[in-house]
Design a protein around this motif. Structure first.
Motif, PDB file in Angstrom:
ATOM      1  N   PRO A  67       0.683  -1.215  -0.026  1.00 38.36           N
ATOM      2  CA  PRO A  67      -0.233  -0.157   0.206  1.00 38.36           C
ATOM      3  C   PRO A  67       1.100   1.166   0.073  1.00 38.36           C
ATOM      4  O   PRO A  67       2.000   1.337   0.710  1.00 38.36           O
ATOM      5  N   ASP A  68       0.425   2.237  -0.734  1.00 40.39           N
ATOM      6  CA  ASP A  68       1.074   3.528  -0.659  1.00 40.39           C
ATOM      7  C   ASP A  68       0.786   4.196   0.642  1.00 40.39           C
ATOM      8  O   ASP A  68       1.605   5.016   1.212  1.00 40.39           O
ATOM      9  N   VAL A  69      -0.554   4.149   1.098  1.00 43.27           N
ATOM     10  CA  VAL A  69      -0.898   4.687   2.358  1.00 43.27           C
ATOM     11  C   VAL A  69      -1.635   3.646   3.026  1.00 43.27           C
ATOM     12  O   VAL A  69      -2.445   2.786   2.855  1.00 43.27           O
ATOM     13  N   ASN A  70      -1.362   3.578   4.461  1.00 43.20           N
ATOM     14  CA  ASN A  70      -2.087   2.557   5.267  1.00 43.20           C
ATOM     15  C   ASN A  70      -2.852   3.618   6.554  1.00 43.20           C
ATOM     16  O   ASN A  70      -1.942   4.395   7.398  1.00 43.20           O
ATOM     17  N   LEU A  71      -4.098   3.673   6.486  1.00 42.13           N
ATOM     18  CA  LEU A  71      -4.693   4.685   7.337  1.00 42.13           C
ATOM     19  C   LEU A  71      -4.676   3.818   9.038  1.00 42.13           C
ATOM     20  O   LEU A  71      -5.343   4.661   9.746  1.00 42.13           O
ATOM     21  N   GLU A  72      -4.545   2.674   8.956  1.00 44.83           N
ATOM     22  CA  GLU A  72      -4.417   1.966  10.348  1.00 44.83           C
ATOM     23  C   GLU A  72      -5.490   2.216  11.233  1.00 44.83           C
ATOM     24  O   GLU A  72      -5.309   2.470  12.521  1.00 44.83           O
ATOM     25  N   VAL A  73      -6.724   2.032  10.731  1.00 46.26           N
ATOM     26  CA  VAL A  73      -8.007   2.279  11.488  1.00 46.26           C
ATOM     27  C   VAL A  73      -7.978   1.217  12.757  1.00 46.26           C
ATOM     28  O   VAL A  73      -8.372   1.333  13.602  1.00 46.26           O
ATOM     29  N   GLY A  74      -7.879   0.172  12.328  1.00 47.72           N
ATOM     30  CA  GLY A  74      -8.010  -1.091  13.473  1.00 47.72           C
ATOM     31  C   GLY A  74      -9.296  -1.576  13.414  1.00 47.72           C
ATOM     32  O   GLY A  74     -10.154  -1.203  13.069  1.00 47.72           O
ATOM     33  N   SER A  75      -9.352  -2.434  14.751  1.00 43.33           N
ATOM     34  CA  SER A  75     -10.738  -2.851  15.171  1.00 43.33           C
ATOM     35  C   SER A  75     -11.821  -1.859  15.989  1.00 43.33           C
ATOM     36  O   SER A  75     -11.065  -0.870  16.168  1.00 43.33           O
ATOM     37  N   GLY A  76     -12.671  -2.181  16.050  1.00 45.49           N
ATOM     38  CA  GLY A  76     -13.845  -1.239  16.615  1.00 45.49           C
ATOM     39  C   GLY A  76     -15.123  -1.413  16.265  1.00 45.49           C
ATOM     40  O   GLY A  76     -15.499  -2.366  15.221  1.00 45.49           O
ATOM     41  N   THR A  77     -16.042  -0.810  16.573  1.00 45.43           N
ATOM     42  CA  THR A  77     -17.544  -0.913  16.281  1.00 45.43           C
ATOM     43  C   THR A  77     -17.656  -0.264  14.768  1.00 45.43           C
ATOM     44  O   THR A  77     -16.803   0.424  14.399  1.00 45.43           O
ATOM     45  N   GLN A  78     -18.878  -0.476  14.062  1.00 42.98           N
ATOM     46  CA  GLN A  78     -19.006  -0.197  12.926  1.00 42.98           C
ATOM     47  C   GLN A  78     -18.773   1.410  12.726  1.00 42.98           C
ATOM     48  O   GLN A  78     -18.268   1.888  11.903  1.00 42.98           O
ATOM     49  N   ALA A  79     -19.477   1.952  13.815  1.00 41.18           N
ATOM     50  CA  ALA A  79     -19.388   3.622  13.732  1.00 41.18           C
ATOM     51  C   ALA A  79     -17.916   4.047  13.825  1.00 41.18           C
ATOM     52  O   ALA A  79     -17.603   4.844  13.185  1.00 41.18           O
ATOM     53  N   GLU A  80     -17.263   3.418  14.958  1.00 42.00           N
ATOM     54  CA  GLU A  80     -15.794   3.716  15.103  1.00 42.00           C
ATOM     55  C   GLU A  80     -14.986   3.677  13.893  1.00 42.00           C
ATOM     56  O   GLU A  80     -14.222   4.330  13.594  1.00 42.00           O
ATOM     57  N   GLN A  81     -15.054   2.342  13.380  1.00 41.46           N
ATOM     58  CA  GLN A  81     -14.165   2.276  11.900  1.00 41.46           C
ATOM     59  C   GLN A  81     -14.738   3.111  10.834  1.00 41.46           C
ATOM     60  O   GLN A  81     -13.849   3.709  10.371  1.00 41.46           O
ATOM     61  N   THR A  82     -15.992   3.443  10.701  1.00 45.13           N
ATOM     62  CA  THR A  82     -16.382   4.268   9.611  1.00 45.13           C
ATOM     63  C   THR A  82     -15.922   5.666  10.168  1.00 45.13           C
ATOM     64  O   THR A  82     -15.409   6.409   9.160  1.00 45.13           O
ATOM     65  N   ALA A  83     -16.081   6.325  11.302  1.00 41.38           N
ATOM     66  CA  ALA A  83     -15.567   7.556  11.592  1.00 41.38           C
ATOM     67  C   ALA A  83     -14.197   7.708  11.381  1.00 41.38           C
ATOM     68  O   ALA A  83     -13.720   8.649  10.859  1.00 41.38           O
ATOM     69  N   GLY A  84     -13.404   6.567  11.920  1.00 39.01           N
ATOM     70  CA  GLY A  84     -11.913   6.816  11.748  1.00 39.01           C
ATOM     71  C   GLY A  84     -11.381   6.625  10.392  1.00 39.01           C
ATOM     72  O   GLY A  84     -10.632   7.506  10.060  1.00 39.01           O
ATOM     73  N   ILE A  85     -11.996   5.803   9.220  1.00 40.27           N
ATOM     74  CA  ILE A  85     -11.654   5.754   8.231  1.00 40.27           C
ATOM     75  C   ILE A  85     -11.658   7.122   7.417  1.00 40.27           C
ATOM     76  O   ILE A  85     -11.096   7.581   6.602  1.00 40.27           O
ATOM     77  N   MET A  86     -13.150   7.370   7.589  1.00 33.86           N
ATOM     78  CA  MET A  86     -13.362   8.753   7.180  1.00 33.86           C
ATOM     79  C   MET A  86     -12.521   9.973   7.385  1.00 33.86           C
ATOM     80  O   MET A  86     -12.116  10.812   6.675  1.00 33.86           O
ATOM     81  N   THR A  87     -12.478  10.021   8.670  1.00 36.77           N
ATOM     82  CA  THR A  87     -11.341  11.344   9.091  1.00 36.77           C
ATOM     83  C   THR A  87      -9.999  11.051   8.457  1.00 36.77           C
ATOM     84  O   THR A  87      -9.454  12.037   8.012  1.00 36.77           O
ATOM     85  N   LYS A  88      -9.604  10.046   8.556  1.00 38.49           N
ATOM     86  CA  LYS A  88      -7.993   9.715   7.994  1.00 38.49           C
ATOM     87  C   LYS A  88      -7.969   9.579   6.441  1.00 38.49           C
ATOM     88  O   LYS A  88      -7.143  10.439   6.058  1.00 38.49           O
ATOM     89  N   TYR A  89      -8.965   9.457   5.789  1.00 35.77           N
ATOM     90  CA  TYR A  89      -8.953   9.347   4.311  1.00 35.77           C
ATOM     91  C   TYR A  89      -9.339  10.830   3.931  1.00 35.77           C
ATOM     92  O   TYR A  89      -8.797  11.376   2.878  1.00 35.77           O
ATOM     93  N   GLU A  90     -10.186  11.541   4.697  1.00 32.22           N
ATOM     94  CA  GLU A  90     -10.449  12.946   4.104  1.00 32.22           C
ATOM     95  C   GLU A  90      -9.236  13.939   4.366  1.00 32.22           C
ATOM     96  O   GLU A  90      -8.995  14.451   3.522  1.00 32.22           O
ATOM     97  N   ARG A  91      -8.452  13.548   5.493  1.00 31.52           N
ATOM     98  CA  ARG A  91      -7.172  14.299   5.546  1.00 31.52           C
ATOM     99  C   ARG A  91      -6.225  13.910   4.330  1.00 31.52           C
ATOM    100  O   ARG A  91      -5.474  14.835   3.702  1.00 31.52           O
ATOM    101  N   LEU A  92      -6.196  12.465   4.003  1.00 33.19           N
ATOM    102  CA  LEU A  92      -5.404  12.235   2.870  1.00 33.19           C
ATOM    103  C   LEU A  92      -5.763  13.128   1.554  1.00 33.19           C
ATOM    104  O   LEU A  92      -4.694  13.696   0.947  1.00 33.19           O
ATOM    105  N   LEU A  93      -6.929  13.002   1.288  1.00 31.77           N
ATOM    106  CA  LEU A  93      -7.316  13.854   0.342  1.00 31.77           C
ATOM    107  C   LEU A  93      -7.331  15.206   0.125  1.00 31.77           C
ATOM    108  O   LEU A  93      -6.764  15.861  -0.811  1.00 31.77           O
ATOM    109  N   LEU A  94      -7.542  15.829   1.320  1.00 28.86           N
ATOM    110  CA  LEU A  94      -7.046  17.341   1.569  1.00 28.86           C
ATOM    111  C   LEU A  94      -5.691  17.494   1.305  1.00 28.86           C
ATOM    112  O   LEU A  94      -5.288  18.704   0.775  1.00 28.86           O
ATOM    113  N   ASP A  95      -4.694  16.716   1.879  1.00 31.47           N
ATOM    114  CA  ASP A  95      -3.290  16.795   1.467  1.00 31.47           C
ATOM    115  C   ASP A  95      -2.870  16.649   0.121  1.00 31.47           C
ATOM    116  O   ASP A  95      -1.933  17.468  -0.210  1.00 31.47           O
ATOM    117  N   ALA A  96      -3.290  15.627  -0.308  1.00 36.14           N
ATOM    118  CA  ALA A  96      -2.956  14.988  -1.797  1.00 36.14           C
ATOM    119  C   ALA A  96      -4.125  14.449  -2.506  1.00 36.14           C
ATOM    120  O   ALA A  96      -4.368  13.220  -2.586  1.00 36.14           O
TER     121      ALA A  96
END
Ligand code: UD1
Length: 369
Positions: A67-96
């Motif tokens: 992978p070029d990028v690993n967001l490393e969200v890890g385990s959690g509830t569905q909402a925790e995983q969704t929120a974690g991935i959204m936050t980190k992927y949004e940051r990636l898109l904003l940066d690049a």
């Protein structure tokens, strides 16, 4: 808006069933690059699955680039995983920022990245779009509905999916019937399939054992229901061994099981080549997975699905799959039919031909030109 000269597509993968779906797309993009295509990809692993057994082994065996990028969200509830991935992927898109976000399948990572991308007006391509079980009790169905409601380009595996999308308002020019990338991977690796280390020691031979996979909450979360199911399996298989690679979710319920049928062979989650070797040579497969029913269809192996509905109806109408519901009592009659040699032979669904990744890469080249 200027046209990107070397368009960049994010290819998203997060959980085990994603990895075999992205491999042929990445390989096809690489092949086009070698022919002069300017299309570039950025492989984003969300980290939803992170174990070697659930993730790393698949990258190695299927020759998926790191992978070029690993967001490393890890385990959690569905909402925790969704929120974690959204936050980190949004940051990636904003940066690049990328020029498109390609998601596959129906896992939490699929939906989370589609939402983050579309909110930033990065167009979304969804591979395996349009399939529906109609069962809102499955988290995957929610993921499919949400993802498809904000997808720009639908890459589909079947005419049923096309029709579902049309009914939900998708325009014909958005729908691209390309086939099944999971089957690309299966066909590309048929000659590489190999027995797991325990094959000989356990006395396994083609046609003398079953394979079972179970991980849906409806089948594995309730200890009493799970115990009944396992004992019904033990009674229906007529003494043949049942190889049972245990998903981490199922392991928790299994550990509390008071007793296990003699022939039940619990093993760790298997790497791709070993798992499909087991499936290819099994007398039959007992499962609640969706992807496995596609693989058994193409391999022509009888498959009994412990679910009331399927988002992959062609595995039943064309293939070797039969839905028997979640009542353990239905297992014995189904396997009796199999032992009597009366299981349907099945055929291969349209466009499940091993070339879907190439069609997707060609479309991406055109759509992002
Ligand atoms: C997810 C997908 C499901 C897919 C399945 C295949 C969603 C909603 N579901 O379900 O569609 O069929 O993957 O495996 O996305 N865990 C590990 N190691 C890992 C990853 C997870 O031990 O590498 C554990 C987690 O801590 C958790 C359990 O496995 O206890 C479940 O993982 P999770 O990602 O929440 O969903 P799955 O049930 O695997």
């Amino acid at each position: 808006m200027s046209t990107p000269r070397s368009p960049l597509v994010d290819v998203i993968a997060g959980a085990r069933p994603n990895f075999m779906k992205i491999a042929p797309i990445l390989h096809a993009i690489q092949a086009r690059q070698a022919q002069g295509s300017k299309l570039r990809y950025r492989l984003v692993h969300t980290g939803q699955h992170y174990d070697a057994r659930m993730s790393g082994d698949f990258f190695t065996q299927l020759n998926i680039p790191l992978p070029d990028v690993n967001l490393e969200v890890g385990s959690g509830t569905q909402a925790e995983q969704t929120a974690g991935i959204m936050t980190k992927y949004e940051r990636l898109l904003l940066d690049a920022r990328s020029d498109a976000c390609l998601v596959v399948g129906d896992v939490t990572s699929t939906m989370a990245c589609a939402i983050a991308a579309q909110k930033l007006r990065v167009p979304v391509a969804h591979v395996e779009a349009g399939i529906r079980s109609g069962d809102w009790g499955m988290p995957e169905e929610i993921n499919r509905l949400v993802t498809d409601s904000i997808t720009n380009w639908f890459f589909t595996t079947s005419e049923v999916a096309n029709s579902n999308l049309r009914k939900s308002g998708a325009r014909d020019e958005q729908i691209h019937f390309v086939g099944n990338t999971m089957i690309d991977t299966l066909l590309a690796n048929l000659e590489r399939l190999r027995p797991p280390a325990f094959w000989a020691e356990a006395g396994l031979q083609p046609g003398n054992y079953f394979v079972m996979t179970l991980h849906r909450p409806a089948n594995v979360d309730d200890p009493d229901g799970f115990a009944k199911l396992i004992s019904a399996v033990g009674e229906a298989v007529r003494g043949l061994p049942v190889v049972f690679p245990v998903h981490p979710r199922t392991a928790k319920t299994l550990a509390a099981l008071p007793n296990r049928p003699a022939g039940l062979m619990t093993v760790d989650p298997q790497p791709y080549l070993e798992f499909n070797h087991l499936v290819r040579h099994a007398k039959g497969v007992i499962t609640d997975s969706g992807g496995v029913t596609e693989e058994t269809t193409v391999l022509g192996v009888p498959c009994v699905t412990l679910r009331d509905s399927t988002e992959r109806p062609e595995t039943v109408t064309v293939g070797t799959n039969e839905l028997i519901g979640t009542d353990p009592a239905a297992l014995k009659p189904a396997l009796d039919k199999l032992f009597a040699g009366q299981w349907k032979k099945g055929g291969i669904p349209e466009l499940w031909d091993g070339h879907t990744g190439e069609r997707i890469a060609a479309l991406l080249d055109r759509l992002l030109a």
